[in-house]
Write a protein that holds these residues in place. Sequence first.
Motif, PDB file in Angstrom:
ATOM      1  N   SER A 391       0.967  -1.276  -0.085  1.00 51.82           N
ATOM      2  CA  SER A 391       0.029  -0.014   0.003  1.00 51.82           C
ATOM      3  C   SER A 391       0.782   1.279   0.170  1.00 51.82           C
ATOM      4  CB  SER A 391      -1.090   0.013   1.085  1.00 51.82           C
ATOM      5  OG  SER A 391      -1.708  -1.195   1.184  1.00 51.82           O
ATOM      6  N   ILE A 392       1.971   1.266   0.798  1.00 50.07           N
ATOM      7  CA  ILE A 392       2.830   2.346   0.800  1.00 50.07           C
ATOM      8  C   ILE A 392       3.475   2.668  -0.844  1.00 50.07           C
ATOM      9  CG2 ILE A 392       5.028   3.220   1.728  1.00 50.07           C
ATOM     10  CD1 ILE A 392       4.402   1.739   4.200  1.00 50.07           C
ATOM     11  N   THR A 393       3.889   1.621  -1.131  1.00 51.74           N
ATOM     12  CA  THR A 393       4.344   1.590  -2.578  1.00 51.74           C
ATOM     13  C   THR A 393       3.260   2.181  -3.609  1.00 51.74           C
ATOM     14  OG1 THR A 393       5.648  -0.436  -2.265  1.00 51.74           O
ATOM     15  CG2 THR A 393       5.586   0.203  -4.424  1.00 51.74           C
ATOM     16  N   PHE A 394       1.954   1.748  -3.553  1.00 54.14           N
ATOM     17  CA  PHE A 394       1.120   2.183  -4.244  1.00 54.14           C
ATOM     18  C   PHE A 394       0.796   3.935  -4.068  1.00 54.14           C
ATOM     19  CE2 PHE A 394      -3.284   3.800  -4.402  1.00 54.14           C
ATOM     20  CZ  PHE A 394      -3.466   3.654  -5.724  1.00 54.14           C
ATOM     21  N   LEU A 395       0.811   4.065  -2.701  1.00 54.79           N
ATOM     22  CA  LEU A 395       0.518   5.575  -2.233  1.00 54.79           C
ATOM     23  C   LEU A 395       1.774   6.564  -2.808  1.00 54.79           C
ATOM     24  CD1 LEU A 395      -0.787   7.609  -0.805  1.00 54.79           C
ATOM     25  CD2 LEU A 395       0.286   6.959   1.323  1.00 54.79           C
ATOM     26  N   ALA A 396       3.070   6.016  -2.744  1.00 55.05           N
ATOM     27  CA  ALA A 396       4.119   6.743  -3.284  1.00 55.05           C
ATOM     28  C   ALA A 396       4.296   7.018  -4.884  1.00 55.05           C
ATOM     29  CB  ALA A 396       5.317   6.260  -2.697  1.00 55.05           C
ATOM     30  N   ASP A 397       3.593   5.937  -5.380  1.00 54.16           N
ATOM     31  CA  ASP A 397       3.614   6.088  -6.944  1.00 54.16           C
ATOM     32  C   ASP A 397       2.373   6.984  -7.155  1.00 54.16           C
ATOM     33  OD1 ASP A 397       4.676   4.982  -9.444  1.00 54.16           O
ATOM     34  OD2 ASP A 397       2.667   4.190  -9.759  1.00 54.16           O
ATOM     35  N   TYR A 398       1.315   6.831  -6.490  1.00 49.35           N
ATOM     36  CA  TYR A 398       0.149   7.833  -6.951  1.00 49.35           C
ATOM     37  C   TYR A 398       0.781   9.128  -6.607  1.00 49.35           C
ATOM     38  CZ  TYR A 398      -4.862   9.532  -6.635  1.00 49.35           C
ATOM     39  OH  TYR A 398      -5.830   9.918  -7.016  1.00 49.35           O
ATOM     40  N   LEU A 399       1.287   9.602  -5.415  1.00 43.80           N
ATOM     41  CA  LEU A 399       1.490  10.894  -5.082  1.00 43.80           C
ATOM     42  C   LEU A 399       2.595  11.481  -6.097  1.00 43.80           C
ATOM     43  CD1 LEU A 399       1.657  10.789  -1.263  1.00 43.80           C
ATOM     44  CD2 LEU A 399      -0.037  11.507  -2.565  1.00 43.80           C
ATOM     45  N   GLN A 400       3.484  10.550  -6.713  1.00 38.65           N
ATOM     46  CA  GLN A 400       4.559  11.334  -7.770  1.00 38.65           C
ATOM     47  C   GLN A 400       3.772  12.001  -8.866  1.00 38.65           C
ATOM     48  OE1 GLN A 400       6.895   7.775  -8.625  1.00 38.65           O
ATOM     49  NE2 GLN A 400       7.808   7.828  -6.414  1.00 38.65           N
ATOM     50  N   THR A 401       2.622  11.686  -9.156  1.00 38.18           N
ATOM     51  CA  THR A 401       1.862  12.466 -10.417  1.00 38.18           C
ATOM     52  C   THR A 401       0.821  13.226  -9.733  1.00 38.18           C
ATOM     53  OG1 THR A 401       0.751  10.574 -10.738  1.00 38.18           O
ATOM     54  CG2 THR A 401       2.833  10.826 -12.066  1.00 38.18           C
ATOM     55  N   TYR A 402       0.594  13.284  -8.586  1.00 37.11           N
ATOM     56  CA  TYR A 402      -0.481  14.231  -7.781  1.00 37.11           C
ATOM     57  C   TYR A 402      -0.550  15.651  -8.465  1.00 37.11           C
ATOM     58  CZ  TYR A 402      -3.911  15.674  -4.709  1.00 37.11           C
ATOM     59  OH  TYR A 402      -5.317  16.401  -3.880  1.00 37.11           O
ATOM     60  N   PRO A 403      -1.469  16.268  -8.896  1.00 41.50           N
ATOM     61  CA  PRO A 403      -1.567  17.621  -9.705  1.00 41.50           C
ATOM     62  C   PRO A 403      -1.399  18.665  -8.687  1.00 41.50           C
ATOM     63  CG  PRO A 403      -3.740  16.461  -9.618  1.00 41.50           C
ATOM     64  CD  PRO A 403      -2.677  15.507  -8.921  1.00 41.50           C
ATOM     65  N   GLY A 404      -1.735  18.561  -7.368  1.00 41.51           N
ATOM     66  CA  GLY A 404      -1.853  19.532  -6.453  1.00 41.51           C
ATOM     67  C   GLY A 404      -0.464  19.526  -5.727  1.00 41.51           C
ATOM     68  N   THR A 405      -0.739  20.498  -4.458  1.00 39.91           N
ATOM     69  CA  THR A 405       0.529  20.416  -3.534  1.00 39.91           C
ATOM     70  C   THR A 405       0.256  19.528  -2.488  1.00 39.91           C
ATOM     71  OG1 THR A 405       0.534  22.784  -3.989  1.00 39.91           O
ATOM     72  CG2 THR A 405       1.777  22.034  -2.307  1.00 39.91           C
ATOM     73  N   VAL A 406       1.512  18.841  -2.088  1.00 40.16           N
ATOM     74  CA  VAL A 406       1.275  17.813  -0.993  1.00 40.16           C
ATOM     75  C   VAL A 406       2.236  18.483   0.241  1.00 40.16           C
ATOM     76  CG1 VAL A 406       1.387  15.402  -0.191  1.00 40.16           C
ATOM     77  CG2 VAL A 406       0.899  16.036  -2.773  1.00 40.16           C
ATOM     78  N   LEU A 407       1.760  18.236   1.566  1.00 41.11           N
ATOM     79  CA  LEU A 407       2.510  18.499   2.655  1.00 41.11           C
ATOM     80  C   LEU A 407       2.165  17.302   3.546  1.00 41.11           C
ATOM     81  CD1 LEU A 407       4.428  20.407   4.370  1.00 41.11           C
ATOM     82  CD2 LEU A 407       2.582  21.457   5.280  1.00 41.11           C
ATOM     83  N   LYS A 726       9.560  -3.094  -6.591  1.00 41.92           N
ATOM     84  CA  LYS A 726       9.471  -3.174  -8.017  1.00 41.92           C
ATOM     85  C   LYS A 726       8.481  -4.391  -8.423  1.00 41.92           C
ATOM     86  CE  LYS A 726      13.908  -1.273  -9.062  1.00 41.92           C
ATOM     87  NZ  LYS A 726      15.335  -1.812  -9.526  1.00 41.92           N
ATOM     88  N   TYR A 727       8.480  -5.390  -7.686  1.00 41.30           N
ATOM     89  CA  TYR A 727       7.511  -6.512  -7.908  1.00 41.30           C
ATOM     90  C   TYR A 727       6.243  -6.094  -7.526  1.00 41.30           C
ATOM     91  CZ  TYR A 727       5.204 -10.635  -6.410  1.00 41.30           C
ATOM     92  OH  TYR A 727       4.117 -11.728  -6.345  1.00 41.30           O
ATOM     93  N   ILE A 728       5.767  -5.431  -6.549  1.00 40.98           N
ATOM     94  CA  ILE A 728       4.536  -5.047  -6.146  1.00 40.98           C
ATOM     95  C   ILE A 728       3.933  -4.128  -7.216  1.00 40.98           C
ATOM     96  CG2 ILE A 728       3.258  -3.498  -4.377  1.00 40.98           C
ATOM     97  CD1 ILE A 728       3.987  -6.465  -3.419  1.00 40.98           C
ATOM     98  N   LEU A 729       4.816  -3.061  -7.774  1.00 42.50           N
ATOM     99  CA  LEU A 729       4.212  -2.148  -8.725  1.00 42.50           C
ATOM    100  C   LEU A 729       3.973  -3.116 -10.059  1.00 42.50           C
ATOM    101  CD1 LEU A 729       6.276   0.841  -8.217  1.00 42.50           C
ATOM    102  CD2 LEU A 729       4.032   0.830  -7.855  1.00 42.50           C
ATOM    103  N   ALA A 730       4.763  -3.876 -10.346  1.00 41.77           N
ATOM    104  CA  ALA A 730       4.697  -4.772 -11.669  1.00 41.77           C
ATOM    105  C   ALA A 730       3.369  -5.540 -11.410  1.00 41.77           C
ATOM    106  CB  ALA A 730       5.825  -5.605 -11.863  1.00 41.77           C
ATOM    107  N   LYS A 731       3.399  -6.135 -10.427  1.00 39.28           N
ATOM    108  CA  LYS A 731       2.031  -6.989  -9.989  1.00 39.28           C
ATOM    109  C   LYS A 731       0.752  -5.975 -10.180  1.00 39.28           C
ATOM    110  CE  LYS A 731       0.019 -10.118  -6.599  1.00 39.28           C
ATOM    111  NZ  LYS A 731       0.132 -10.769  -5.397  1.00 39.28           N
ATOM    112  N   ALA A 732       0.958  -4.968  -9.676  1.00 37.04           N
ATOM    113  CA  ALA A 732      -0.385  -3.906  -9.729  1.00 37.04           C
ATOM    114  C   ALA A 732      -0.545  -3.638 -11.154  1.00 37.04           C
ATOM    115  CB  ALA A 732      -0.273  -2.696  -8.837  1.00 37.04           C
TER     116      ALA A 732
END
Length: 741
Positions: A391-407, A726-732
Amino acid sequence: MSLKEVTKGIDPVISNYANGYLEYIHQNLEDIKNTDSIDKEIDFVKLVLQSSGCDNTKLDKLCNEYAAKLKSEFDAKSALNTSASKQLKQSLVIGSQRITNASALLGHSTDLDAVSGKRIKSQVDKKKLAKAEKKIRAKMEKRENESKISVAYESSKLLNESDEDYDDFFKTVNPYQSSSARAKSKDVKIDSFDLYVGNGLRILSGAQLVLAHGHRYGLVGHNGIGKSSLLKALSRRELPIPENITILHVEQEVRGDEVPALQSVLDADVWRKHFLQEQTAITARLNELESAQDDTENDVLAQKMRDDEIQELQESLNVIHENLADMDADTAESRAATILSGLGFSVEAQSKPTNQFSGGWRMRLALARALFCKPDLLLLDEPSNMLDVPSITFLADYLQTYPGTVLIVSHDRAFLNDVATDIIHQHSERLDYYRGCDFDRFYASKEERRKNQQREYDNQMAYRKHLQTFIDKFRYNAAKSSEAQSRIKKLEKLPVLEPPEEEQEFKFRFTEVEKLSPPIIQLQNVTFGYNPDKAIVRDVDLSIQLDSRIALVGGNGSGKTTLLRLLIGQLEASKGQISRNGRLRIGYFAQHHVDQMDLNLTAVSWLAKVWPGKSDEEYRRHLGSFGITGTLGVQKLELLSGGQKSRVAFACLCLNQPHILVLDEPSNHLDTAGLDALADALKKFEGGVLMVSHDVTLISQVCNEIWSCEEGHVNQFDGDIFDYKKYILAKAGSSGIVVQH
């Protein structure tokens, strides 16, 4: 007449609030311009108490008495300021009045929570109270210097008791933005502000907050420095955030009810929910008017009124359709389902009511709701604490292209390395910016900056000493006096430098390990399930030796904690064999270790209760080896921070001198210094280590074996923790889970 008598039988929260506000007026009389202002303040308190059901006759009498006393003191202070000849006399008057403080004037000698004997449901109109609070805050901010912003006022606790009116709160904090408003700049810049927590403790002084739109900021600092308080102030717009910027703060779990998880995420977009409800209501009214056409066709006036209403409703419906199209309402359900899938919710789980989820899963729901709303400013407080590695891997990947500001407030280095574009370091009541840095680069830059500051400070101290030596030697020498005076002026003009802040170092020290002959722990074909027909783990083959460094990873609910409990003997295998060395001692760190503590005891007393037989001095020395030094060891556990409680738990598990450490989420609540100390101590530990952790950095520093739990099977993973990510992201990706915004 006392406030206790007047408020008897009403909600204690209201009576406490009224008492606190009256005390606030009393303590800030010097800011009040005239006696009419006193009447207005008293009228506000009177309005609050009337709305809660107080007796009007008694309330009028109390308010009149207290207003008269405040006016008397106000007149005395005014006279003191305008007549110097009466200074002594007026000082005596004011002194005698101050002896009787606001609480004494109102007859308070007992706890108001005990006045009514039972909890009574509040009768106060929270919307009116919130409106009044807004006026008070605006009034207070006017009194502050225009160049300074101070958040010191603590509003009514009643307003924060629950989030029953979440929709109203969301609409207040985030009014609906038209396309033109949304096109405005989303940057945040707040110059020179002070920030206080509720007890009056200042956490920021003259700070500047600058957040560039589209950047992702990691907010770091020691536990207790005030990072969460800053996020909370931003989320409630207690700091001047531009109104065109939408804000959402993830700080607590979702309250459980009968609403399915997917619908709960959809409902988080309050404006979408609002427009859909309006659309349904308007459509129903249009159908009703259409069906009534036959009844009005012979009545020209009624027909015209009906046609006018239909036209107005159609126009409103068109606006709603435009708003829904603008916010991509048609794709909302698929976006919500994708986010939930990435955070570990199966299709079946997405349809379950939220009250069937544990606290950790409700935290995931809160995170999913925030990601779905796509606020311009997303505030995340320790988002990785309740998530597993996938889940952390998914969240990090999601936030990398988040269109707004993140704190983000986080101590997870790997997560910040993946997500953060900039780091903000909160310390010494200020904010330092490290632009274009992930956590590792920040850490290196911070040390370099500290060395430069130390060098500059040392050079100036040496220069000051050189000047002062000359001045002391020649100040009274006629031939050199002019040169001495010149150096005195130079010394006075030098900027005053503070020595750089020393980093607080923590050390963990695990006990020495007695050598044992193998096998230490051996699992052979082990299967376990609470229900015989449904195994949680099956056919597990695993061995742990004194030199083992194993990380157990996998999604929540995959059986990791169950496997740990089998290893330590809390559970018995349904099938298979678990063999342990007869002299083996295991130290177990539970994920919810706080639940096992008696928070009314001190750290020393609790250790003595769990492992009796040592002196207090020995317990304190042992606690000191885990960073619990000084008075911390003799404070009640309930007064310690989460990280300090974790250190006490580590000290406790080492008292039996374990051969094997079994750790379930040991990184939760520890700050960066604590994590460094833990990693260093585990590397030096001479026994075996088996840990379940979501902290990728901790795993990479300590463990050389990765075992994954998937669908009830436990297998050694071929690679390190970064290969597993990497395995988790590839699996997702192969499962069709993609990041959408």
